[in-house]
Motif scaffolding. Structure first.
Motif, PDB file in Angstrom:
ATOM      1  N   HIS A  25     -43.431 -19.445  26.690  1.00 44.72           N
ATOM      2  CA  HIS A  25     -44.721 -18.948  26.831  1.00 44.72           C
ATOM      3  C   HIS A  25     -45.670 -18.754  25.483  1.00 44.72           C
ATOM      4  O   HIS A  25     -46.828 -18.419  25.302  1.00 44.72           O
ATOM      5  N   GLY A  26     -45.103 -19.419  24.235  1.00 49.11           N
ATOM      6  CA  GLY A  26     -45.789 -19.422  23.010  1.00 49.11           C
ATOM      7  C   GLY A  26     -45.366 -18.449  22.112  1.00 49.11           C
ATOM      8  O   GLY A  26     -45.974 -18.464  20.959  1.00 49.11           O
TER       9      GLY A  26
ATOM     10  N   SER B 105     -37.347  -7.545  23.058  1.00 47.13           N
ATOM     11  CA  SER B 105     -37.289  -8.807  23.811  1.00 47.13           C
ATOM     12  C   SER B 105     -38.244  -8.814  25.102  1.00 47.13           C
ATOM     13  O   SER B 105     -38.880  -9.652  25.485  1.00 47.13           O
ATOM     14  N   ALA B 106     -38.248  -7.452  25.898  1.00 50.68           N
ATOM     15  CA  ALA B 106     -38.897  -7.359  26.946  1.00 50.68           C
ATOM     16  C   ALA B 106     -40.438  -7.186  26.530  1.00 50.68           C
ATOM     17  O   ALA B 106     -41.180  -7.839  27.565  1.00 50.68           O
ATOM     18  N   ALA B 107     -40.811  -6.744  25.653  1.00 50.16           N
ATOM     19  CA  ALA B 107     -42.153  -6.688  25.141  1.00 50.16           C
ATOM     20  C   ALA B 107     -42.525  -7.955  24.893  1.00 50.16           C
ATOM     21  O   ALA B 107     -43.728  -8.176  25.188  1.00 50.16           O
ATOM     22  N   LEU B 108     -41.954  -8.612  23.980  1.00 54.09           N
ATOM     23  CA  LEU B 108     -42.347 -10.202  23.594  1.00 54.09           C
ATOM     24  C   LEU B 108     -42.626 -10.817  24.824  1.00 54.09           C
ATOM     25  O   LEU B 108     -43.551 -11.678  24.834  1.00 54.09           O
ATOM     26  N   TYR B 109     -41.702 -10.899  25.664  1.00 56.75           N
ATOM     27  CA  TYR B 109     -41.964 -11.915  26.904  1.00 56.75           C
ATOM     28  C   TYR B 109     -43.035 -11.460  27.657  1.00 56.75           C
ATOM     29  O   TYR B 109     -43.977 -12.177  28.108  1.00 56.75           O
ATOM     30  N   GLN B 110     -43.226  -9.993  27.948  1.00 58.95           N
ATOM     31  CA  GLN B 110     -44.575  -9.788  28.611  1.00 58.95           C
ATOM     32  C   GLN B 110     -45.797 -10.232  27.919  1.00 58.95           C
ATOM     33  O   GLN B 110     -46.810 -10.501  28.552  1.00 58.95           O
ATOM     34  N   LEU B 111     -45.768  -9.831  26.748  1.00 59.60           N
ATOM     35  CA  LEU B 111     -46.978 -10.263  25.940  1.00 59.60           C
ATOM     36  C   LEU B 111     -47.343 -11.728  25.941  1.00 59.60           C
ATOM     37  O   LEU B 111     -48.433 -12.032  26.167  1.00 59.60           O
ATOM     38  N   ALA B 112     -46.177 -12.528  25.692  1.00 61.02           N
ATOM     39  CA  ALA B 112     -46.259 -14.032  25.543  1.00 61.02           C
ATOM     40  C   ALA B 112     -46.947 -14.556  26.757  1.00 61.02           C
ATOM     41  O   ALA B 112     -47.641 -15.385  27.074  1.00 61.02           O
ATOM     42  N   LYS B 113     -46.267 -13.950  28.164  1.00 55.96           N
ATOM     43  CA  LYS B 113     -46.668 -14.307  29.365  1.00 55.96           C
ATOM     44  C   LYS B 113     -48.105 -14.019  29.641  1.00 55.96           C
ATOM     45  O   LYS B 113     -48.792 -14.665  30.214  1.00 55.96           O
ATOM     46  N   ARG B 114     -48.686 -13.146  28.897  1.00 53.16           N
ATOM     47  CA  ARG B 114     -50.215 -12.634  29.364  1.00 53.16           C
ATOM     48  C   ARG B 114     -51.182 -13.597  28.423  1.00 53.16           C
ATOM     49  O   ARG B 114     -52.256 -13.619  28.270  1.00 53.16           O
ATOM     50  N   GLY B 115     -50.370 -14.509  27.549  1.00 52.05           N
ATOM     51  CA  GLY B 115     -51.499 -15.221  26.291  1.00 52.05           C
ATOM     52  C   GLY B 115     -51.777 -14.584  25.302  1.00 52.05           C
ATOM     53  O   GLY B 115     -52.545 -15.066  24.457  1.00 52.05           O
ATOM     54  N   VAL B 116     -50.755 -13.413  24.841  1.00 52.43           N
ATOM     55  CA  VAL B 116     -51.240 -12.662  23.827  1.00 52.43           C
ATOM     56  C   VAL B 116     -50.473 -13.504  22.740  1.00 52.43           C
ATOM     57  O   VAL B 116     -49.238 -14.018  22.545  1.00 52.43           O
ATOM     58  N   GLY B 117     -51.293 -13.440  21.484  1.00 55.57           N
ATOM     59  CA  GLY B 117     -50.573 -14.198  20.274  1.00 55.57           C
ATOM     60  C   GLY B 117     -49.430 -13.416  19.679  1.00 55.57           C
ATOM     61  O   GLY B 117     -49.991 -12.383  18.957  1.00 55.57           O
TER      62      GLY B 117
ATOM     63  N   ILE C 297     -31.560 -10.097  27.544  1.00 53.96           N
ATOM     64  CA  ILE C 297     -32.289 -10.490  26.077  1.00 53.96           C
ATOM     65  C   ILE C 297     -32.462 -11.829  25.919  1.00 53.96           C
ATOM     66  O   ILE C 297     -33.564 -12.393  25.653  1.00 53.96           O
ATOM     67  N   ASP C 298     -31.290 -12.574  26.084  1.00 52.48           N
ATOM     68  CA  ASP C 298     -31.360 -14.280  26.030  1.00 52.48           C
ATOM     69  C   ASP C 298     -32.621 -14.991  27.079  1.00 52.48           C
ATOM     70  O   ASP C 298     -33.402 -15.484  26.438  1.00 52.48           O
ATOM     71  N   ALA C 299     -32.517 -14.367  28.300  1.00 53.07           N
ATOM     72  CA  ALA C 299     -33.615 -15.046  29.185  1.00 53.07           C
ATOM     73  C   ALA C 299     -35.083 -14.587  28.635  1.00 53.07           C
ATOM     74  O   ALA C 299     -35.890 -15.394  28.839  1.00 53.07           O
ATOM     75  N   GLU C 300     -35.336 -13.162  28.421  1.00 54.76           N
ATOM     76  CA  GLU C 300     -36.485 -12.648  27.838  1.00 54.76           C
ATOM     77  C   GLU C 300     -37.023 -13.707  26.843  1.00 54.76           C
ATOM     78  O   GLU C 300     -38.228 -13.971  26.520  1.00 54.76           O
ATOM     79  N   LEU C 301     -36.081 -13.800  25.641  1.00 56.30           N
ATOM     80  CA  LEU C 301     -36.576 -14.397  24.493  1.00 56.30           C
ATOM     81  C   LEU C 301     -36.904 -16.002  24.826  1.00 56.30           C
ATOM     82  O   LEU C 301     -37.731 -16.558  24.308  1.00 56.30           O
ATOM     83  N   THR C 302     -35.905 -16.661  25.669  1.00 57.39           N
ATOM     84  CA  THR C 302     -36.259 -17.762  26.098  1.00 57.39           C
ATOM     85  C   THR C 302     -37.523 -18.042  26.889  1.00 57.39           C
ATOM     86  O   THR C 302     -38.545 -19.144  26.246  1.00 57.39           O
ATOM     87  N   LEU C 303     -37.692 -17.220  27.814  1.00 56.17           N
ATOM     88  CA  LEU C 303     -39.141 -17.338  28.349  1.00 56.17           C
ATOM     89  C   LEU C 303     -40.407 -16.996  27.372  1.00 56.17           C
ATOM     90  O   LEU C 303     -41.582 -17.598  27.534  1.00 56.17           O
ATOM     91  N   ALA C 304     -40.434 -16.023  26.588  1.00 57.78           N
ATOM     92  CA  ALA C 304     -41.252 -15.483  25.481  1.00 57.78           C
ATOM     93  C   ALA C 304     -41.567 -16.876  24.928  1.00 57.78           C
ATOM     94  O   ALA C 304     -42.730 -17.183  24.656  1.00 57.78           O
ATOM     95  N   ARG C 305     -40.568 -17.622  24.327  1.00 56.06           N
ATOM     96  CA  ARG C 305     -40.646 -18.615  23.576  1.00 56.06           C
ATOM     97  C   ARG C 305     -41.659 -19.773  24.279  1.00 56.06           C
ATOM     98  O   ARG C 305     -42.247 -20.471  23.964  1.00 56.06           O
TER      99      ARG C 305
END
Ligand SMILES: Cc1cc2nc3c(=O)[nH]c(=O)nc-3n(C[C@H](O)[C@H](O)[C@H](O)COP(=O)(O)OP(=O)(O)OC[C@H]3O[C@@H](n4cnc5c(N)ncnc54)[C@H](O)[C@@H]3O)c2cc1C
Length: 386
Positions: A169-170, A16-28, A159-167
């Motif tokens: 950010h796309g 979830s942490a990796a997903l959040y960081q990648l999405a925040k950077r605009g990675v698909g 985990i919940d916060a990181e997944l919410t933010l990842a979503r």
């Protein structure tokens, strides 16, 4: 078949942490999990995890936990979630201890790590511990390490916060979908699930206790999975004496037991305590996730009653949880020898959560082929024969 820049398999603490960081950077990025995180099947449940800046498992971990605290504070500001409570941490040990936590020399390593990284701390003798924390039954030969900036983090909320933010950010997230196999070739990675097949340039495998089976034979031999038990006991009388304002998280290298204990301040009137067992291995498919009355009684009789005053035998909740442990109790954050496209994250060995937010950044850097600020050489797979 859909194609993504990066796919993350496993959306627990690390995924979830990796997903959040990648999405925040605009990675698909696409995240896949067999359950719906946060859940109680893996390693990231049970309300609380100890976090501390001076790391007895190795001073090289301190930059990770420091960065994690920054990230969680940022997420708290952005979302209003309650993730990190810095109520202080007390490590109790003695020359006569029978147990050690995760590695030999844990107490002294912690002191050394505090000096190496300028972590504010106090060293206490038995009478100073008794004066400050009369809740503990301290022996005359015991000493303490107190770190005010330490405390606990709430795993499910993180985990919940990181997944919410990842979503937000796309990121695309698929839950209730199990990855059955992966195949890395010259042009990308193919991921086959029980629903469909995906392709990506890079794959992050953060499957926790399921990782050995997913990666195959060599990894099966590398990791050991251990079932751990967590119990919450009701406090009688002055509950406030056990609340975070007056009671720290604690780790105790016990004088009379080969197992140490650790515990947390009372939340909703109950104190969570756990031991660590390394006697019997298990697997996520076969583990008994219920906790027996006998286990609860044993925990109170041997690990609560002799050490903590006023904590009753009324167990309000008990959970089983999984440690995935490497031979040196360290992390693996590396690409597979067979393919640079597949990044493996096994950051457990019983102490990974506090580092997870920063591990997400390291994984995102690896997936983007960026040179990160952290020297991850110490987390190489090559230190083992895989
Ligand atoms: C009892 C206990 C106490 C602990 N205490 C502390 C502590 O005090 N401090 C600390 O820092 N750390 C602590 N830890 C360690 C920390 O909790 C772990 O390091 C961390 O939770 C591991 O996260 P993970 O992402 O690797 O695994 P998990 O959070 O378990 O995530 C793995 C995910 O992968 C998914 N998955 C698996 N296989 C597949 C598949 N084939 N397809 C799709 N999805 C899949 C699973 O559903 C799961 O969601 C403790 C651990 C336990 C068990």
């Amino acid at each position: 078949m859909s194609r993504h820049d990066v796919i993350v398999v496993g959306l627990g603490a690390m995924g979830s942490a990796a997903l959040y960081q990648l999405a925040k950077r605009g990675v698909g990025v696409l995240g896949i999990d067999r359950f719906a995180p946060p859940h109680e099947q893996g390693s990231s449940h049970g309300d609380t995890r100890v976090t501390r800046l001076a790391i007895g498992e190795g001073a090289h971990y301190t930059p990770l936990v420091k960065r994690s605290h920054e990230i969680w504070h940022d997420i708290e500001r952005e979302t209003g979630a309650d993730l990190l409570t810095q109520c202080g941490e007390l490590i109790i040990s003695s020359k006569n201890r029978k147990s050690s936590i995760h590695v030999e020399g844990f107490f002294q390593n912690t002191v050394d790590a505090a000096h190496a990284h300028g972590v504010a701390h106090e060293l206490l003798d038995a009478s100073q511990i008794r004066t400050r924390y009369p809740q503990f039954n301290i022996r005359d030969d015991e000493i303490g390490y107190f770190e005010a900036e330490a405390g606990f983090v709430r795993p499910e909320a993180c985990i919940d916060a990181e997944l919410t933010l990842a979503r937000k950010h796309g990121a695309e997230i698929r839950t209730g979908e199990t990855v059955l196999g992966l195949d890395a070739g010259r042009n990308g990675v193919t991921v086959k699930t029980d629903h469909r097949t995906y392709q990506a340039d890079r794959l992050i495998v953060a499957a926790g206790a399921w990782l050995p089976k997913l990666l195959g034979h060599d990894f099966d031999r590398l990791f050991k999975i251990y079932r751990q038990v967590l119990c919450w006991f009701a406090v009688e009388g002055d509950v406030a004496a056990y609340e975070p304002e007056r009671f720290p998280v604690f780790i105790w290298e016990l004088p009379v037991s080969p197992q140490g204990i650790y515990g947390f301040p009372a939340i909703d009137g109950a104190l969570k305590v756990a031991t660590e067992q390394y006697a019997a291995t298990t697997s996520p498919e076969h583990v008994d996730r219920s906790v027996s009355t006998e286990e609860v009684e044993n925990m109170h009789r041997n690990y609560i009653a002799p050490y903590l005053k006023g904590v009753t035998s009324n167990c309000v909740k008990a959970k089983a949880c999984l440690y995935t442990v490497t031979p040196d109790a360290g992390f693996i954050l590396d690409t597979l020898p067979s393919s640079e496209r597949v990044i493996v994250a096994s950051c457990c060995s019983g102490h990974g959560f506090k580092h997870s937010a920063a591990v997400g950044e390291v994984l995102a850097d690896k997936a983007e082929n960026r040179a990160g600020s952290l020297d991850s050489a110490l987390f190489r797979l090559g230190r083992f024969s895989v």
